[in-house]
Design a protein around this motif. Structure first.
Motif, PDB file in Angstrom:
ATOM      1  N   ILE A 168       0.804  -1.220   0.000  1.00 43.89           N
ATOM      2  CA  ILE A 168       0.000   0.000   0.000  1.00 43.89           C
ATOM      3  C   ILE A 168       0.841   1.277   0.000  1.00 43.89           C
ATOM      4  CG2 ILE A 168      -0.255   0.249   2.509  1.00 43.89           C
ATOM      5  CD1 ILE A 168      -3.026   0.674  -0.176  1.00 43.89           C
ATOM      6  N   HIS A 169       2.085   1.202   0.485  1.00 43.05           N
ATOM      7  CA  HIS A 169       2.920   2.406   0.536  1.00 43.05           C
ATOM      8  C   HIS A 169       3.934   2.482  -0.613  1.00 43.05           C
ATOM      9  CE1 HIS A 169       1.171   3.554   4.318  1.00 43.05           C
ATOM     10  NE2 HIS A 169       1.464   2.378   4.851  1.00 43.05           N
ATOM     11  N   CYS A 170       3.784   1.613  -1.608  1.00 45.17           N
ATOM     12  CA  CYS A 170       4.637   1.713  -2.799  1.00 45.17           C
ATOM     13  C   CYS A 170       4.318   3.030  -3.525  1.00 45.17           C
ATOM     14  CB  CYS A 170       4.388   0.532  -3.733  1.00 45.17           C
ATOM     15  SG  CYS A 170       5.036  -1.046  -3.125  1.00 45.17           S
ATOM     16  N   THR A 171       5.326   3.601  -4.142  1.00 44.37           N
ATOM     17  CA  THR A 171       5.135   4.908  -4.778  1.00 44.37           C
ATOM     18  C   THR A 171       4.446   4.819  -6.130  1.00 44.37           C
ATOM     19  OG1 THR A 171       7.387   4.750  -5.651  1.00 44.37           O
ATOM     20  CG2 THR A 171       7.080   5.974  -3.591  1.00 44.37           C
ATOM     21  N   THR A 172       4.646   3.725  -6.862  1.00 43.54           N
ATOM     22  CA  THR A 172       4.036   3.589  -8.189  1.00 43.54           C
ATOM     23  C   THR A 172       3.389   2.229  -8.335  1.00 43.54           C
ATOM     24  OG1 THR A 172       6.002   2.634  -9.247  1.00 43.54           O
ATOM     25  CG2 THR A 172       5.830   5.062  -9.201  1.00 43.54           C
ATOM     26  N   TYR A 205       0.463   3.439 -17.360  1.00 40.34           N
ATOM     27  CA  TYR A 205      -0.232   3.240 -16.089  1.00 40.34           C
ATOM     28  C   TYR A 205       0.718   2.778 -14.986  1.00 40.34           C
ATOM     29  CZ  TYR A 205      -4.912   3.679 -18.153  1.00 40.34           C
ATOM     30  OH  TYR A 205      -6.050   4.156 -18.767  1.00 40.34           O
ATOM     31  N   LEU A 206       1.798   2.130 -15.358  1.00 36.47           N
ATOM     32  CA  LEU A 206       2.736   1.625 -14.354  1.00 36.47           C
ATOM     33  C   LEU A 206       3.420   2.748 -13.592  1.00 36.47           C
ATOM     34  CD1 LEU A 206       4.393  -1.314 -16.340  1.00 36.47           C
ATOM     35  CD2 LEU A 206       2.649  -1.468 -14.548  1.00 36.47           C
ATOM     36  N   ASP A 207       3.439   3.937 -14.171  1.00 39.93           N
ATOM     37  CA  ASP A 207       4.054   5.086 -13.502  1.00 39.93           C
ATOM     38  C   ASP A 207       3.053   5.857 -12.643  1.00 39.93           C
ATOM     39  OD1 ASP A 207       6.518   4.562 -14.779  1.00 39.93           O
ATOM     40  OD2 ASP A 207       5.805   5.566 -16.589  1.00 39.93           O
TER      41      ASP A 207
END
Length: 355
Positions: free
Chosen positions: A88-92, A210-212
């Motif tokens: 949940i805290h991943c940036t991308t 979308y991955l970014d």
């Protein structure tokens, strides 16, 4: 009156067939949830809320969170929750999917994990074996798996990713190893993209940009998401690309908690509050109107589940006093909860994804 969000009854019938196949007491299960078997057999559509509750109960009874999905083994309850906390805290989005891949390497039960491949303008997510399982074994598993199971697995990953980024992941195509089924039109409705069968892989393909995208969810929105899971992984993700749809996604479907304010929503969308207000005004709405409409829609969906008492619905909607819920429901619909359940509108079923 708001239309009830539904899923095809065929989805329900297949799930119940799997329950019966695994030796669980089907009559007892339906009775626990207040579902009349004739409702499943006679209707072409079934309440998505009730389907989510049914699926949730089945996974609990089976002690298997992968029930009816691609896994190759039994996945202990609580696994999905821990995976969500891990990402949940991943940036991308890209980092989140890679972390999902790593998480599945250490969790018990599954032989399958999501595999992300990014190449040029497009990216693909498919099923791959965890490192301890031979590739041939998983390939045979996927070839022999029921088409409904693969469809459910890919659809749930699609919806989960869309929830993470707060907007629908617009697919280029969805590929399936199975032959084209009679209900192929359901695939087109569900994935809203090009559908191809008899392929060498089961996968969803989408623009790599979308991955970014940033992960817009947080610990609070995750709590609500997990409370209602797998409902949000089952229902049709709105194809609307407007700012309104992004705000709706950020509000979520857990109304037992305090909803985010316009400042918090604007921050997550990387814009100022004034910009949020201006752009919503251009779409002829406002944050307050969207919030009220979301609460109204959720209340009606809950009210269409007969196993929930009116007091249960009031609690799910975050009201400490049922009387306050009565007043709000009448303001939203023109009827009290009791009047609604006696009206012709109660329990009406509409097509998948209708809002």
């Amino acid at each position: 009156m708001e239309k009830t969000i539904t899923v095809p009854s065929g989805y329900v019938r297949y799930l119940l067939q799997q329950v019966d196949k695994h030796g669980f007491n089907l009559s007892e299960l339906l009775d626990e949830l207040g579902i009349d078997p004739r409702e499943v057999e006679m209707r072409t559509e079934f309440s998505a809320v009730k389907f989510g509750q049914l699926y949730q109960r089945i996974m609990w009874n089976a002690q298997d969170e992968s029930f009816g999905m691609v896994s190759g083994g039994r996945v202990p309850n609580g696994t999905f929750r821990m995976m969500c906390h891990a990402i949940i805290h991943c940036t991308t989005l890209e980092r989140a999917i890679y972390r999902c891949n790593s998480f599945y390497e250490i969790c018990r039960g599954t032989k399958v994990k999501p595999l992300l491949v990014r190449k040029g303008r497009y990216a693909k997510i498919s099923f791959a074996p965890v490192s301890t399982v031979p590739e041939e074994e998983v390939r045979e598993l996927l070839q022999n798996e029921a088409p409904e199971v693969v469809r459910t697995g890919l659809s749930m990953w699609h919806h989960f990713i869309s929830w993470l980024i707060g907007t629908r992941l617009d697919l280029k195509a969805a590929y399936f190893m199975s032959e084209q089924p009679e209900d192929a039109y359901h695939y087109e409705t569900l994935f809203q993209s090009e559908i191809k069968f008899d392929q060498h892989d089961n996968a969803i393909v989408f623009p790599a940009r979308y991955l970014d995208y940033p992960i817009v969810q947080n610990d609070e929105t995750l709590r609500g998401f997990l409370q209602t899971a797998p409902y949000q992984l089952i229902v049709m993700v709105d194809n609307d690309q407007t700012l309104t749809s992004q705000v709706v996604a950020l509000i979520g479907k857990d109304f037992s908690r305090e909803l985010p304010g316009s400042e918090e929503v604007a921050f997550k969308l990387n814009m100022s509050v004034s910009t949020l207000r201006r752009r919503l005004s251009e779409e002829e709405t406002s944050y307050q109107k969207i919030k009220d409409e979301c609460r109204k829609k959720a209340a009606v969906n809950y009210m269409d589940s007969p196993q929930l008492s009116i007091n249960d619905v009031a609690a799910l909607m975050g009201f400490d006093e049922p009387s306050a819920f009565f007043r709000s429901f009448k303001k939203w619909t023109g009827m009290t909860p009791g009047e609604y359940r006696k009206s012709d509108s109660y329990g009406q079923k509409y097509s998948l994804g209708t809002n």
